[in-house]
Design a protein around this motif. Structure first.
Motif, short mmCIF file in Angstrom:
data_model
loop_
_atom_site.label_atom_id
_atom_site.label_comp_id
_atom_site.label_asym_id
_atom_site.label_seq_id
_atom_site.Cartn_x
_atom_site.Cartn_y
_atom_site.Cartn_z
N ILE A 1 -2.12 -1.35 -0.47
CA ILE A 1 -2.29 -2.72 0.48
C ILE A 1 -3.74 -3.36 0.57
N HIS B 1 -7.78 2.93 6.73
CA HIS B 1 -7.50 1.48 6.32
C HIS B 1 -8.34 0.46 6.46
N LYS C 1 -4.52 -7.84 -1.70
CA LYS C 1 -5.08 -9.00 -0.87
C LYS C 1 -5.94 -9.81 -1.83
N GLU D 1 -0.81 -3.61 9.73
CA GLU D 1 -1.11 -5.31 9.86
C GLU D 1 -0.34 -5.93 10.36
N VAL E 1 4.36 1.96 1.11
CA VAL E 1 3.65 0.77 1.24
C VAL E 1 3.94 -0.25 2.24
N ARG F 1 2.01 -1.05 5.64
CA ARG F 1 1.73 -2.49 5.82
C ARG F 1 2.23 -2.98 7.35
N GLU F 2 3.57 -2.93 7.57
CA GLU F 2 4.07 -3.18 8.68
C GLU F 2 3.34 -2.61 9.83
#
Length: 177
Positions: free
Chosen positions: A59, A154, A63, A119, A111, A115-116
């Motif tokens: 993740i 994270h 970016k 972020e 992932v 991520r959900e």
């Protein structure tokens, strides 16, 4: 480098990602995940923790648009390691590919779920229950510990330069508190 030397070279282009992969595995094996976090200390539990750390690293790296090849090489190492681990525990040649395929699907799902949650505001504890505890709820303190540590990990990854990450210089969960 000529075409033939590329094909027959013993140098693996993904070798530069090996230190990062080893750091991910080392973090996923930290004893606190299994003691304080009550992650099952089993083959599946170890896979789930390594996959969680791997997912957080992916993740972070995705970016940066120029890290796509690095992510692909890191994933190749993961696949190769999982293939070797399956063979080592006695999974037969005929079904190793299916198992690795399922593991890759599980990694992709993790992932997306992490991520959900991390972020986009989804519930991290729900993602952890599904992907680490596989629906078997630990006590509240253990679940909170894993959620807090993964969120902190994270956040710590966000503060690192991607070149540090590629070099395998990851935060450890003990310092991510």
């Amino acid at each position: 480098m000529s075409f033939f030397s590329k094909i027959f070279s013993k140098d693996k282009p993904n070798a530069g990602m090996r230190p990062l992969y080893e750091s991910i595995v080392q973090e996923g094996r930290q004893i606190a995940w299994y003691e304080e976090g009550q992650v099952p200390d089993s083959i599946d539990g170890r896979f789930d923790m390594i996959a969680a750390i791997f997912a957080l690293v992916m993740i972070r790296l995705e970016k940066e648009e120029d890290r796509g090849q690095d992510i692909a090489w890191l994933t190749e190492i993961f696949i190769s390691d999982m293939d070797g681990q399956l063979r080592q525990i006695g999974i037969g040649e005929m079904v190793v590919g299916k198992h690795v395929g399922r593991m890759m699907g599980a990694l992709g799902g993790r992932v997306g779920a992490y991520r959900e949650a991390l972020e986009n505001g989804a519930n991290l504890e729900d993602a952890i229950l599904r992907n680490i505890f596989r629906g078997e709820k630990p006590d509240d303190a253990a679940l909170a510990y894993v959620a807090r540590q993964l969120a902190a990990y994270h956040a710590a990854l966000q503060g690192l330069d991607s070149s540090e990450i590629i070099a395998g210089k990851l935060p450890d969960s003990g310092s991510a508190k």
